[in-house]
Design an enzyme around this catalytic site. Structure first.
Site, PDB file in Angstrom:
ATOM      1  N   ILE A 157       0.684  -1.106  -0.151  1.00 41.36           N
ATOM      2  CA  ILE A 157       0.090   0.038   0.189  1.00 41.36           C
ATOM      3  C   ILE A 157       1.075   1.278   0.190  1.00 41.36           C
ATOM      4  O   ILE A 157       0.298   2.288  -0.100  1.00 41.36           O
ATOM      5  CB  ILE A 157      -0.929   0.038   1.128  1.00 41.36           C
ATOM      6  N   GLY A 158       2.078   1.017   0.137  1.00 40.19           N
ATOM      7  CA  GLY A 158       2.989   2.344   0.015  1.00 40.19           C
ATOM      8  C   GLY A 158       4.583   2.073   0.212  1.00 40.19           C
ATOM      9  O   GLY A 158       4.952   1.018   0.402  1.00 40.19           O
ATOM     10  N   GLU A 159       5.259   2.928  -0.581  1.00 38.28           N
ATOM     11  CA  GLU A 159       6.716   2.530  -0.742  1.00 38.28           C
ATOM     12  C   GLU A 159       7.394   3.939  -0.626  1.00 38.28           C
ATOM     13  O   GLU A 159       6.951   5.083  -0.956  1.00 38.28           O
ATOM     14  CB  GLU A 159       7.210   2.112  -2.280  1.00 38.28           C
ATOM     15  N   GLY A 160       8.593   3.695   0.134  1.00 36.32           N
ATOM     16  CA  GLY A 160       9.282   5.072   0.338  1.00 36.32           C
ATOM     17  C   GLY A 160      10.716   4.853   0.063  1.00 36.32           C
ATOM     18  O   GLY A 160      11.298   3.732  -0.427  1.00 36.32           O
ATOM     19  N   TYR A 188      13.142   3.963   1.872  1.00 29.96           N
ATOM     20  CA  TYR A 188      14.097   2.957   2.453  1.00 29.96           C
ATOM     21  C   TYR A 188      12.925   1.961   3.192  1.00 29.96           C
ATOM     22  O   TYR A 188      13.285   1.196   4.335  1.00 29.96           O
ATOM     23  CB  TYR A 188      15.039   3.426   3.775  1.00 29.96           C
ATOM     24  N   VAL A 190       5.212  -0.581   2.751  1.00 35.15           N
ATOM     25  CA  VAL A 190       4.266  -0.777   3.591  1.00 35.15           C
ATOM     26  C   VAL A 190       3.117  -1.788   3.187  1.00 35.15           C
ATOM     27  O   VAL A 190       2.848  -1.502   1.990  1.00 35.15           O
ATOM     28  CB  VAL A 190       3.556   0.837   4.186  1.00 35.15           C
ATOM     29  N   LYS A 201       5.044  -2.088   8.224  1.00 34.39           N
ATOM     30  CA  LYS A 201       6.229  -1.253   7.685  1.00 34.39           C
ATOM     31  C   LYS A 201       7.386  -1.911   7.782  1.00 34.39           C
ATOM     32  O   LYS A 201       8.015  -2.122   8.611  1.00 34.39           O
ATOM     33  CB  LYS A 201       6.289   0.046   8.267  1.00 34.39           C
ATOM     34  N   ASP A 216       8.411  17.775   9.830  1.00 30.39           N
ATOM     35  CA  ASP A 216       7.931  17.339   8.481  1.00 30.39           C
ATOM     36  C   ASP A 216       6.537  17.055   8.306  1.00 30.39           C
ATOM     37  O   ASP A 216       6.063  15.920   7.566  1.00 30.39           O
ATOM     38  CB  ASP A 216       8.677  15.955   8.205  1.00 30.39           C
TER      39      ASP A 216
END
Length: 351
Positions: A22-25, A27, A30, A45, A140
């Site tokens: 459902i998500g990528e960053g 490093y 998720v 995560k 942030d």
């Protein structure tokens, strides 16, 4: 158990069934999952921090702070997967509440009603009151770090850049890792005011409110200079009092070299917005950080009256600057030192 979704391997216990990515960053990645014993849907995560010291530091801050706060509007850690042993330890798995979307996606796909704006800003400020009472700067805040579910519940996430508000570290050290998204950055960060206060988070909340009102970022700067120009195009040239509040001589000279700009009214930028929302926006986006409202003051603003309840806006105990001791000595810590700190943090949670 090793589960895979879209060829991503998650080495988690058999208690979890992995569903979707459902998500990528930078490093981490998720996935949604089901905790089989309880039937609860969760987010897992997966972080691979050990290639870079900076990723290790972010992971450590995130784990320590999310464990510290217990707040409805701050994402919580339900569990951390225990590594088999130190030698083979190469990934961190944080198990968190599952939220369906984030503010960035919502703003991009739909217009928000005034009621939505009120409720979302209220929840952000409610979280910020707790963080700031604990002497923590998030640093942030931006739409993609505000998680949402179908009930419009909002939770602030990503504490990887957070710092103590009473830190003794000098501003150059404070800024070393400052890669926060430029569009939500307070002007004093670019003008090196020498000291950074809780007001930097308040500025970010103002930028987020403006974006909710119009569906577009208010200050989408392409670089440092363009960012400052966009801010001054709206707020106008700083008053003499605000000008002399800028401690850096070079920054003052730079401001003085720019053409004079008149302030633009928020009513002309957001003609359909609730006037009370614009009044709050002015207080959040004051050029001078000393003149910005605090989170606690903003919660008392008339715009948020439908939700404001002083008995249900909890604070958190102040966090000692020693909580961030690892940050103070980060330049002398090897990647293995950081791995040991992360390992100990995980084991302390599991004990």
């Amino acid at each position: 158990m090793t589960a895979s979704s879209r060829n991503v391997r998650f080495n988690v216990s058999d208690d979890y069934e992995i569903l979707d990515v459902i998500g990528e960053g930078a490093y981490g990645i998720v996935c949604s999952a089901i905790h089989k014993p309880s039937g609860q849907k969760v987010a897992i995560k997966k972080i691979s921090p050990f290639d870079h010291s900076m990723f290790c530091l972010r992971t450590l801050r995130e784990m320590k702070l999310l464990r510290y706060f217990n707040h409805e509007n701050i994402i919580s850690i339900l569990d951390i997967q225990q590594p088999q042993d130190f030698e083979s330890f190469s990934e961190v798995y944080l198990i968190q509440e599952l939220m369906e979307t984030d503010m960035h996606r919502v703003i991009r796909t739909q217009d928000l009603s005034d009621d939505h704006c009120q409720y979302f800003i209220y929840q952000i400020l409610r979280a910020l009151k707790a963080m700031h009472s604990a002497d923590i700067l998030h640093r942030d805040l931006k739409p993609s770090n505000l998680l949402l579910n179908a009930n419009c519940d909002l939770k602030v996430c990503d504490f990887g850049l957070a710092r103590s508000a009473v830190s003794t570290e000098d501003s150059s050290s404070f800024m070393t890792e400052y890669v926060a998204t430029r569009w939500y950055r307070a002007p004093e960060i670019m003008l090196t005011f020498k000291e950074y206060t809780k007001a930097i988070d308040i500025w970010s909340v103002g930028c987020i409110l403006a974006e909710m009102l119009s569906g577009r970022p208010l200050f989408p700067g392409k670089d440092y200079h363009h960012q400052l120009m966009l801010i001054l195009d709206v707020l106008g040239t700083p008053t003499m009092e605000d000008y002399y509040g800028i401690k850096s001589r070079r920054a003052r000279e730079y401001i003085r070299s720019l053409p004079f700009k008149k302030r633009v009214s928020f009513a002309s930028i957001f003609p359909r917005a609730n006037p009370l929302a614009l009044d709050l926006l002015e207080k959040l986006l004051a050029f001078n950080p000393a003149k910005r409202v605090t989170a606690e003051e903003a919660l008392q603003h008339n715009y948020l009256e439908p939700y404001h309840d002083p008995d249900d806006e909890p604070t958190a105990p102040p966090i000692s600057p020693s909580f961030f001791d690892f940050d103070r000595i980060k330049d002398s810590l090897t990647k293995n030192d950081l791995k040991i700190l992360i390992y100990k943090e995980i084991m302390s949670m599991n004990n």
